[in-house]
Motif scaffolding. Structure first.
Motif, PDB file in Angstrom:
ATOM      1  N   ILE A  50      14.165   9.333 -16.072  1.00 50.45           N
ATOM      2  CA  ILE A  50      13.019   9.673 -16.915  1.00 50.45           C
ATOM      3  C   ILE A  50      11.921  10.030 -15.951  1.00 50.45           C
ATOM      4  CG2 ILE A  50      11.251   9.256 -18.737  1.00 50.45           C
ATOM      5  CD1 ILE A  50      13.271   7.681 -20.233  1.00 50.45           C
ATOM      6  N   ARG A  51      11.510   9.356 -14.974  1.00 49.63           N
ATOM      7  CA  ARG A  51      10.462   9.372 -14.237  1.00 49.63           C
ATOM      8  C   ARG A  51      10.668  10.647 -13.194  1.00 49.63           C
ATOM      9  NH1 ARG A  51      11.006   4.944 -11.521  1.00 49.63           N
ATOM     10  NH2 ARG A  51      11.999   5.768  -9.562  1.00 49.63           N
ATOM     11  N   SER A  52      11.766  11.033 -12.847  1.00 48.01           N
ATOM     12  CA  SER A  52      12.308  12.250 -12.127  1.00 48.01           C
ATOM     13  C   SER A  52      11.968  13.572 -12.790  1.00 48.01           C
ATOM     14  CB  SER A  52      13.576  12.100 -11.483  1.00 48.01           C
ATOM     15  OG  SER A  52      14.810  12.285 -12.432  1.00 48.01           O
ATOM     16  N   ARG A  53      12.061  13.607 -14.296  1.00 51.01           N
ATOM     17  CA  ARG A  53      11.914  14.576 -15.108  1.00 51.01           C
ATOM     18  C   ARG A  53      10.526  15.046 -15.607  1.00 51.01           C
ATOM     19  NH1 ARG A  53      16.923  12.925 -14.707  1.00 51.01           N
ATOM     20  NH2 ARG A  53      18.821  14.432 -14.977  1.00 51.01           N
ATOM     21  N   CYS A  54       9.708  13.959 -15.314  1.00 44.65           N
ATOM     22  CA  CYS A  54       8.120  13.995 -15.618  1.00 44.65           C
ATOM     23  C   CYS A  54       7.331  14.440 -14.422  1.00 44.65           C
ATOM     24  CB  CYS A  54       7.673  12.923 -16.241  1.00 44.65           C
ATOM     25  SG  CYS A  54       8.515  12.451 -17.713  1.00 44.65           S
ATOM     26  N   ARG A  55       6.277  15.175 -14.553  1.00 47.30           N
ATOM     27  CA  ARG A  55       5.116  15.530 -13.848  1.00 47.30           C
ATOM     28  C   ARG A  55       4.264  14.219 -13.840  1.00 47.30           C
ATOM     29  NH1 ARG A  55       1.083  20.669 -13.107  1.00 47.30           N
ATOM     30  NH2 ARG A  55       0.135  19.838 -11.324  1.00 47.30           N
ATOM     31  N   LEU A  56       3.859  13.478 -12.789  1.00 46.56           N
ATOM     32  CA  LEU A  56       3.163  12.275 -12.521  1.00 46.56           C
ATOM     33  C   LEU A  56       1.720  12.723 -12.541  1.00 46.56           C
ATOM     34  CD1 LEU A  56       3.348   9.247 -12.420  1.00 46.56           C
ATOM     35  CD2 LEU A  56       3.311   9.510  -9.890  1.00 46.56           C
ATOM     36  N   VAL A  57       1.064  11.932 -13.460  1.00 54.31           N
ATOM     37  CA  VAL A  57      -0.520  11.919 -13.346  1.00 54.31           C
ATOM     38  C   VAL A  57      -0.940  10.500 -13.076  1.00 54.31           C
ATOM     39  CG1 VAL A  57      -2.773  12.296 -14.539  1.00 54.31           C
ATOM     40  CG2 VAL A  57      -0.548  13.906 -14.887  1.00 54.31           C
ATOM     41  N   THR A  58      -1.336  10.338 -11.770  1.00 59.28           N
ATOM     42  CA  THR A  58      -2.045   8.795 -11.439  1.00 59.28           C
ATOM     43  C   THR A  58      -3.537   8.682 -11.696  1.00 59.28           C
ATOM     44  OG1 THR A  58      -0.161   8.653  -9.790  1.00 59.28           O
ATOM     45  CG2 THR A  58      -1.756   7.237  -9.777  1.00 59.28           C
ATOM     46  N   LEU A  59      -3.691   7.866 -12.562  1.00 63.31           N
ATOM     47  CA  LEU A  59      -5.208   7.458 -12.578  1.00 63.31           C
ATOM     48  C   LEU A  59      -5.500   6.296 -11.663  1.00 63.31           C
ATOM     49  CD1 LEU A  59      -5.300   7.577 -16.683  1.00 63.31           C
ATOM     50  CD2 LEU A  59      -5.674   9.473 -14.924  1.00 63.31           C
ATOM     51  N   VAL A  60      -6.916   6.161 -11.442  1.00 63.21           N
ATOM     52  CA  VAL A  60      -7.385   5.005 -10.765  1.00 63.21           C
ATOM     53  C   VAL A  60      -8.323   4.041 -11.283  1.00 63.21           C
ATOM     54  CG1 VAL A  60      -7.007   6.633  -8.529  1.00 63.21           C
ATOM     55  CG2 VAL A  60      -9.289   6.275  -9.824  1.00 63.21           C
ATOM     56  N   THR A  61      -8.633   2.872 -10.912  1.00 62.93           N
ATOM     57  CA  THR A  61      -9.700   2.135 -11.529  1.00 62.93           C
ATOM     58  C   THR A  61     -10.759   2.755 -11.406  1.00 62.93           C
ATOM     59  OG1 THR A  61      -7.972   0.228 -11.151  1.00 62.93           O
ATOM     60  CG2 THR A  61     -10.414  -0.268 -11.278  1.00 62.93           C
ATOM     61  N   PRO A  62     -11.555   3.220 -12.137  1.00 61.26           N
ATOM     62  CA  PRO A  62     -13.058   3.543 -12.034  1.00 61.26           C
ATOM     63  C   PRO A  62     -13.832   2.358 -11.512  1.00 61.26           C
ATOM     64  CG  PRO A  62     -12.347   3.074 -14.295  1.00 61.26           C
ATOM     65  CD  PRO A  62     -11.276   2.815 -13.700  1.00 61.26           C
ATOM     66  N   SER A  63     -14.905   2.590 -10.816  1.00 57.98           N
ATOM     67  CA  SER A  63     -15.862   1.741 -10.080  1.00 57.98           C
ATOM     68  C   SER A  63     -16.585   1.197 -11.350  1.00 57.98           C
ATOM     69  CB  SER A  63     -16.918   2.786  -9.118  1.00 57.98           C
ATOM     70  OG  SER A  63     -17.697   3.452  -9.899  1.00 57.98           O
ATOM     71  N   ALA A  64     -17.310  -0.065 -10.762  1.00 56.76           N
ATOM     72  CA  ALA A  64     -18.084  -0.739 -11.869  1.00 56.76           C
ATOM     73  C   ALA A  64     -19.535   0.166 -12.221  1.00 56.76           C
ATOM     74  CB  ALA A  64     -18.520  -2.121 -11.213  1.00 56.76           C
ATOM     75  N   ALA A  65     -19.887   0.751 -11.241  1.00 57.62           N
ATOM     76  CA  ALA A  65     -21.048   1.621 -11.476  1.00 57.62           C
ATOM     77  C   ALA A  65     -20.759   2.970 -12.512  1.00 57.62           C
ATOM     78  CB  ALA A  65     -21.616   2.289 -10.245  1.00 57.62           C
ATOM     79  N   ALA A  66     -19.440   3.330 -12.527  1.00 58.27           N
ATOM     80  CA  ALA A  66     -19.163   4.495 -13.405  1.00 58.27           C
ATOM     81  C   ALA A  66     -18.978   3.855 -14.799  1.00 58.27           C
ATOM     82  CB  ALA A  66     -17.968   5.257 -13.030  1.00 58.27           C
ATOM     83  N   VAL A  67     -18.389   2.581 -14.945  1.00 54.89           N
ATOM     84  CA  VAL A  67     -18.115   1.946 -16.104  1.00 54.89           C
ATOM     85  C   VAL A  67     -19.542   1.447 -16.671  1.00 54.89           C
ATOM     86  CG1 VAL A  67     -17.160   0.272 -17.367  1.00 54.89           C
ATOM     87  CG2 VAL A  67     -15.937   1.223 -15.526  1.00 54.89           C
TER      88      VAL A  67
END
Length: 390
Positions: free
Chosen positions: A162-179
């Motif tokens: 399944i993974r190989s047939r999907c385009r991957l979008v990787t999200l990151v942990t937002p900074s405390a300041a942004a939150v």
């Protein structure tokens, strides 16, 4: 304004999705649509906003203006009422092959409004092996206007095919300041409380919002973070474990009681309970016994999941506490997630070693693994608290 404005700290992912939405609009108009694909996998740590990003992308696909954020179509996607959006989130511990096949059938229809039919599958990693195989076939041979948006903590949580047939979008942990900025501007949280919640939640936006807006959530966090300094003996360890498990059980019961009651009442009504007519009530209720048993099983699975998730949040709070202790022991110049517990952190940092702190973190992570493997929660948490003793 754009639907991608809600993706806190995810500028790179938002840019990728915006370009794909433009390609999708080109495809709808009869062009090549290079850069658009039929299957996407959104990954990232807890609280990074996987489902938020997927929903924003769904709105951008449905919207003629590529996700303006203020039209009726964007609003319908946001609240889950768009006729071409199939939104799924497994409520139990897993998502069965039967449920997956039903989902695939619903996804196979043509779009009602002529653009795309989108399946937003949160927690797709909870599919069983058989369900994953069924899902793979649907992704391999999708209808021309169906788009699958799968959400999972990490790529490895999905089977390789399944993974190989999907385009991957990787999200990151937002900074405390942004939150903190989001809490202050969108939820009108006082700056000091917003800063506290953002640090304590370690980038988990929803967790930060709960801590900022829910006094009971802050109280539960305080109860969890008081555990490390209370484990003076075996008796205290057993009591602490019992409190953790009992709190999780109570939260699961509170979260499911009303929903369980309404679901059961609706099912009984659907099978004729309360209907008039000779023999009608008894016969239809008996015919629905199997459906009622299936519903009860789903409800138990949902309660178990909520209990496990509640325990996991508490365990991650403890991991953050001991990580702060470790940071102080190493003299790292970082902002502590639990600055409000600074006195307890400094005390443990002075009286224990960095090696001991690492062993305690390992004990908590091992408890998480045991709970995931269906070990009795009381036994798993007791073993952990005993390992956390001074």
């Amino acid at each position: 304004m754009s639907v991608f404005d809600d993706l806190v700290g995810q500028e790179r992912a938002a840019a990728v999705l915006a370009r794909a939405a433009s390609a999708a609009a080109e495809a709808v108009a009869g062009g090549r649509g290079a850069g658009m694909t039929h299957a996407w996998l959104f990954t990232g740590p807890p609280g990074s906003g996987r489902s938020t990003a997927a929903r924003a992308f769904a709105a951008a696909l449905m919207c003629p203006d590529r996700g303006c954020g203020h039209c009726d179509l964007c609003h319908q996607v946001a609240i889950g009422s768009h006729p071409d959006l199939e939104s799924v989130r497994p409520q139990g511990l897993s998502y069965s092959v039967k449920q997956t096949r039903e989902l695939i059938l619903r996804a196979a229809g043509a779009p009602t409004l002529g653009r795309w039919r989108v399946v937003l599958f949160e927690d797709a990693d909870r599919t069983t092996e058989a369900a994953a195989n069924a899902l793979l076939k649907a992704i391999e041979e999708p209808p021309p206007r169906t788009v699958w948006l799968l959400c999972s903590p990490a790529p490895d949580d999905m089977v390789t095919t399944i993974r190989s047939r999907c385009r991957l979008v990787t999200l990151v942990t937002p900074s405390a300041a942004a939150v903190a900025n989001v809490l202050a501007t969108r939820d009108s949280v006082p700056p000091a409380l917003a800063d506290f919640a953002a640090r304590a939640a370690q980038g988990d936006i929803e967790r930060a919002r709960r801590l900022a807006l829910d006094e009971e959530a802050r109280r539960r966090r305080e109860a969890v973070l008081s555990i490390p300094v209370s484990l003076s003996g075996v008796g205290e360890c057993i009591s602490a474990a019992e409190r953790l498990v009992k709190t999780a059980e109570e939260e699961a019961a509170a979260a499911t009681a009303e929903l369980n009651e309404s679901e059961t009442a609706e099912l009984r009504k659907a099978y004729g309970e309360g209907s008039s007519g000779k023999g009608l009530n008894k016969g239809l209720v008996r015919g629905g016994a199997g459906a009622l048993k299936e519903l009860e099983d789903r409800q138990k699975s949902r309660a178990t999941r909520i209990k496990r998730d509640t325990l996991d949040v508490a365990l991650l709070e403890l991991v953050a506490f001991y990580r702060d202790v470790l940071a102080v022991q190493f003299g790292a110049g970082v902002v502590l997630a639990n600055e409000d517990r600074r006195a307890d952190i400094d005390d443990l940092a002075r009286t224990t070693t960095a090696e001991r702190s690492l062993r305690r973190i390992d004990a908590i992570m091992q408890c998480r693994e045991r709970l995931a493997a269906n070990v009795n929660p009381q036994i798993a948490v007791e073993a952990m608290t005993l390992d956390l003793r001074p």
